[in-house]
Design a protein around this motif. Structure first.
Motif, PDB file in Angstrom:
ATOM      1  N   ASP A  81       0.824  -1.208   0.000  1.00 25.48           N
ATOM      2  CA  ASP A  81       0.000   0.000   0.000  1.00 25.48           C
ATOM      3  C   ASP A  81       0.859   1.258   0.000  1.00 25.48           C
ATOM      4  O   ASP A  81       0.496   2.268  -0.616  1.00 25.48           O
ATOM      5  CB  ASP A  81      -0.921   0.005   1.220  1.00 25.48           C
ATOM      6  CG  ASP A  81      -2.121  -0.924   1.036  1.00 25.48           C
ATOM      7  OD1 ASP A  81      -2.146  -1.679   0.044  1.00 25.48           O
ATOM      8  OD2 ASP A  81      -3.026  -0.893   1.892  1.00 25.48           O
ATOM      9  N   ALA A  82       1.990   1.218   0.699  1.00 26.50           N
ATOM     10  CA  ALA A  82       2.886   2.377   0.723  1.00 26.50           C
ATOM     11  C   ALA A  82       3.418   2.687  -0.673  1.00 26.50           C
ATOM     12  O   ALA A  82       3.476   3.847  -1.097  1.00 26.50           O
ATOM     13  CB  ALA A  82       4.040   2.129   1.692  1.00 26.50           C
ATOM     14  N   ALA A 122       0.638   4.177  -2.782  1.00 27.61           N
ATOM     15  CA  ALA A 122       0.413   5.574  -2.404  1.00 27.61           C
ATOM     16  C   ALA A 122       1.489   6.478  -3.001  1.00 27.61           C
ATOM     17  O   ALA A 122       1.201   7.592  -3.466  1.00 27.61           O
ATOM     18  CB  ALA A 122       0.389   5.702  -0.880  1.00 27.61           C
ATOM     19  N   LEU A 154       6.077   6.041   6.473  1.00 26.34           N
ATOM     20  CA  LEU A 154       4.802   5.392   6.166  1.00 26.34           C
ATOM     21  C   LEU A 154       4.765   4.048   6.876  1.00 26.34           C
ATOM     22  O   LEU A 154       5.681   3.245   6.753  1.00 26.34           O
ATOM     23  CB  LEU A 154       4.647   5.165   4.661  1.00 26.34           C
ATOM     24  CG  LEU A 154       4.627   6.393   3.751  1.00 26.34           C
ATOM     25  CD1 LEU A 154       4.286   5.972   2.318  1.00 26.34           C
ATOM     26  CD2 LEU A 154       3.627   7.429   4.228  1.00 26.34           C
ATOM     27  N   PRO A 170       1.618   1.713   7.033  1.00 30.38           N
ATOM     28  CA  PRO A 170       0.211   1.366   6.834  1.00 30.38           C
ATOM     29  C   PRO A 170      -0.090  -0.105   7.121  1.00 30.38           C
ATOM     30  O   PRO A 170      -0.680  -0.810   6.286  1.00 30.38           O
ATOM     31  CB  PRO A 170      -0.020   1.713   5.363  1.00 30.38           C
ATOM     32  CG  PRO A 170       1.305   1.440   4.721  1.00 30.38           C
ATOM     33  CD  PRO A 170       2.351   1.776   5.758  1.00 30.38           C
ATOM     34  N   ILE A 212       2.801   8.458   8.995  1.00 31.38           N
ATOM     35  CA  ILE A 212       1.451   8.310   8.461  1.00 31.38           C
ATOM     36  C   ILE A 212       1.046   6.853   8.647  1.00 31.38           C
ATOM     37  O   ILE A 212       1.748   5.949   8.174  1.00 31.38           O
ATOM     38  CB  ILE A 212       1.379   8.688   6.970  1.00 31.38           C
ATOM     39  CG1 ILE A 212       1.895  10.117   6.759  1.00 31.38           C
ATOM     40  CG2 ILE A 212      -0.039   8.536   6.435  1.00 31.38           C
ATOM     41  CD1 ILE A 212       2.078  10.494   5.291  1.00 31.38           C
ATOM     42  N   TYR A 243      -2.347   3.820   9.180  1.00 36.87           N
ATOM     43  CA  TYR A 243      -3.762   3.492   9.104  1.00 36.87           C
ATOM     44  C   TYR A 243      -4.363   3.566  10.513  1.00 36.87           C
ATOM     45  O   TYR A 243      -3.655   3.413  11.513  1.00 36.87           O
ATOM     46  CB  TYR A 243      -3.950   2.087   8.553  1.00 36.87           C
ATOM     47  CG  TYR A 243      -3.810   1.960   7.052  1.00 36.87           C
ATOM     48  CD1 TYR A 243      -4.044   3.037   6.205  1.00 36.87           C
ATOM     49  CD2 TYR A 243      -3.469   0.737   6.473  1.00 36.87           C
ATOM     50  CE1 TYR A 243      -3.920   2.910   4.832  1.00 36.87           C
ATOM     51  CE2 TYR A 243      -3.354   0.595   5.097  1.00 36.87           C
ATOM     52  CZ  TYR A 243      -3.579   1.688   4.280  1.00 36.87           C
ATOM     53  OH  TYR A 243      -3.473   1.561   2.915  1.00 36.87           O
ATOM     54  N   ALA A 266      -4.599   8.127   8.580  1.00 33.40           N
ATOM     55  CA  ALA A 266      -5.354   8.084   7.329  1.00 33.40           C
ATOM     56  C   ALA A 266      -6.828   7.806   7.616  1.00 33.40           C
ATOM     57  O   ALA A 266      -7.170   7.065   8.529  1.00 33.40           O
ATOM     58  CB  ALA A 266      -4.787   7.003   6.408  1.00 33.40           C
ATOM     59  N   GLN A 298      -8.288   2.715   5.202  1.00 35.27           N
ATOM     60  CA  GLN A 298      -7.148   1.818   5.006  1.00 35.27           C
ATOM     61  C   GLN A 298      -6.964   1.552   3.507  1.00 35.27           C
ATOM     62  O   GLN A 298      -7.098   0.419   3.021  1.00 35.27           O
ATOM     63  CB  GLN A 298      -7.340   0.531   5.793  1.00 35.27           C
ATOM     64  CG  GLN A 298      -7.283   0.740   7.290  1.00 35.27           C
ATOM     65  CD  GLN A 298      -7.216  -0.555   8.078  1.00 35.27           C
ATOM     66  OE1 GLN A 298      -7.125  -1.649   7.518  1.00 35.27           O
ATOM     67  NE2 GLN A 298      -7.236  -0.455   9.391  1.00 35.27           N
ATOM     68  N   LEU A 357      -3.713   7.213   2.141  1.00 35.98           N
ATOM     69  CA  LEU A 357      -2.317   7.485   2.496  1.00 35.98           C
ATOM     70  C   LEU A 357      -1.774   8.645   1.672  1.00 35.98           C
ATOM     71  O   LEU A 357      -1.097   9.544   2.191  1.00 35.98           O
ATOM     72  CB  LEU A 357      -1.447   6.251   2.232  1.00 35.98           C
ATOM     73  CG  LEU A 357      -1.473   5.083   3.200  1.00 35.98           C
ATOM     74  CD1 LEU A 357      -0.542   3.999   2.692  1.00 35.98           C
ATOM     75  CD2 LEU A 357      -1.061   5.521   4.594  1.00 35.98           C
ATOM     76  N   GLU A 371      -2.678  12.063   2.932  1.00 33.64           N
ATOM     77  CA  GLU A 371      -1.876  12.517   4.072  1.00 33.64           C
ATOM     78  C   GLU A 371      -0.450  12.869   3.652  1.00 33.64           C
ATOM     79  O   GLU A 371       0.157  13.806   4.192  1.00 33.64           O
ATOM     80  CB  GLU A 371      -1.854  11.451   5.170  1.00 33.64           C
ATOM     81  CG  GLU A 371      -3.226  11.052   5.697  1.00 33.64           C
ATOM     82  CD  GLU A 371      -4.048  12.221   6.197  1.00 33.64           C
ATOM     83  OE1 GLU A 371      -3.468  13.180   6.759  1.00 33.64           O
ATOM     84  OE2 GLU A 371      -5.286  12.196   6.019  1.00 33.64           O
TER      85      GLU A 371
END
Length: 379
Positions: free
Chosen positions: A207-208, A211, A273, A275, A296, A298, A316, A319, A324, A327
């Motif tokens: 996810d990072a 983003a 990050l 998440p 940052i 979740y 965030a 999720q 992300l 932010e």
């Protein structure tokens, strides 16, 4: 004679995959080792000694994740007369101490429940089995004393039947003094975001990366750093397909670095990050805050505690990688808010130290190991 504590865990501080939970345990135990005899049992790993004495703690390593369970049972049966307290540290793996240790001598220690992580990180049918049995397995301990590291996990335990008065939260710690502002590194000229940890979907690196790709479309000069064990196959098969080829040059995988370099890069980065879907706490959040960099995260168990529900970091709103990226954009476009969060995170980090963890653990031990009180409560 010193009271004897027996700790049971799936990993110890020297294990190649040791993480925040193992650091927490060792830092806590070594700070009470002068007054307690401490034995820690966990599985063997390649290159590890069968018995090792480290910082006042005796580490015994036997068998595998499966066979260490009967070994722990046998060890307890042999030494029961000399053991004052057994701490069953649950991290997906557990030792089922309620089946053989008297309630007055056993404690649950858990950093986080696993819940949705089973389906992210474990193959079927084991994921289904793990998720369906987690609550019943934990309920074996629901009448026991319990230790944990965040309000999120304490609330999870209470939700499945634990008594609130028997759940104790131990504070997180840092093994260095937060840097004063004068020691903070100059931020990178280009927006630079950082991920520190394992390459695992549930930890949030996928996810990072997504983003970051979204952010790059608006901020072409942005950069992304990754620190942690480098998994070339994971990068090739899981991460590279998420990144347009022309953007890959702006992502740097450093692999393992020294503690000094990690903190330096944390301080230079715009934001960390993290998440993850679920953590006990998120030690790197506090480390980054201690060197002047907000994180940052979740809105997930443990991580929401580490950023004080958005007061000491960016929380965030969903999720998702898109949330992300919003932010990340705020870090760049709203310097006043960024500075306020940066200093709030640093102030919070200044309250964290392993000495505080050890002190609270010692206070708790002094309470539960008072013979008269301990016996009266359970008779």
């Amino acid at each position: 004679m010193k009271p004897h504590l027996l700790f049971l865990s799936w990993r110890d501080i020297k294990h190649p995959k040791a993480g925040g939970a193992e650091v927490f345990t060792h830092e806590m135990l070594k700070r009470v080792s002068d007054d307690y005899q401490i034995t820690h049992i966990s599985p063997r790993f390649e290159g590890g000694h069968d018995v090792e004495f480290l910082d006042g703690v005796t580490y015994i390593r036997r068998g595998t994740l499966a066979t260490v369970i009967p070994y722990a049972f046998s060890y307890y049966q042999t030494h029961a007369a000399t053991i004052d307290l057994v701490v069953d540290q649950v991290n997906t793996h557990q030792f089922f101490t309620p089946l053989y240790v008297p309630r007055a001598k056993r404690v649950l220690f858990i950093h986080q429940l696993t819940r949705e992580i089973w389906n992210i990180n474990v193959k079927q049918p084991y994921a289904w089995l793990g998720e369906r049995t987690e609550t019943p397995r934990l309920r074996l301990y629901r009448n026991d004393l319990a230790l944990t590291v965040s309000k999120s996990t304490a609330d999870d335990l209470i939700d499945i039947g634990f008594t609130p008065e028997r759940v104790t939260i131990l504070p997180e710690g840092l093994d260095f003094v937060p840097w004063p502002k004068e020691q903070w590194q100059t931020k990178e000229a280009n927006p630079t975001f950082l991920y520190v940890g394992r390459m695992s979907a549930y930890k949030g690196i996928n996810d990072a990366i997504k983003a970051f790709v979204t952010l790059k479309q608006e901020f072409p000069a942005a950069r992304f750093w990754v620190i942690g064990k480098k998994d070339d196959a994971y990068i090739e098969n899981e991460l590279n397909p998420l990144v347009p080829e022309e953007m890959r040059q702006d992502i740097t995988y450093f692999g393992f670095v020294s503690a000094e370099e990690k903190l330096e890069r944390m301080s230079r980065a715009t934001a960390l990050l993290f998440p993850s879907k679920r953590e006990g706490w998120g030690l790197t959040v506090s480390e980054a805050a201690a060197v002047g960099t907000p994180t940052i995260v979740y809105d997930a168990p443990g991580l929401r505690d580490a950023v004080q529900h958005g007061l000491a970091g960016y929380l965030a709103t969903a999720q998702t990688p898109g949330a992300l990226a919003i932010e990340m954009r705020s870090c760049i476009q709203d310097p006043a808010q960024y500075e306020a969060i940066q200093f709030a995170a640093h102030r919070f980090a200044k309250t964290l130290h392993w000495d505080n963890t050890g002190h609270r653990f010692r206070e708790w031990l002094d309470t539960v190991l008072v013979p008269s009180q301990f016996k009266e409560e359970y008779e």
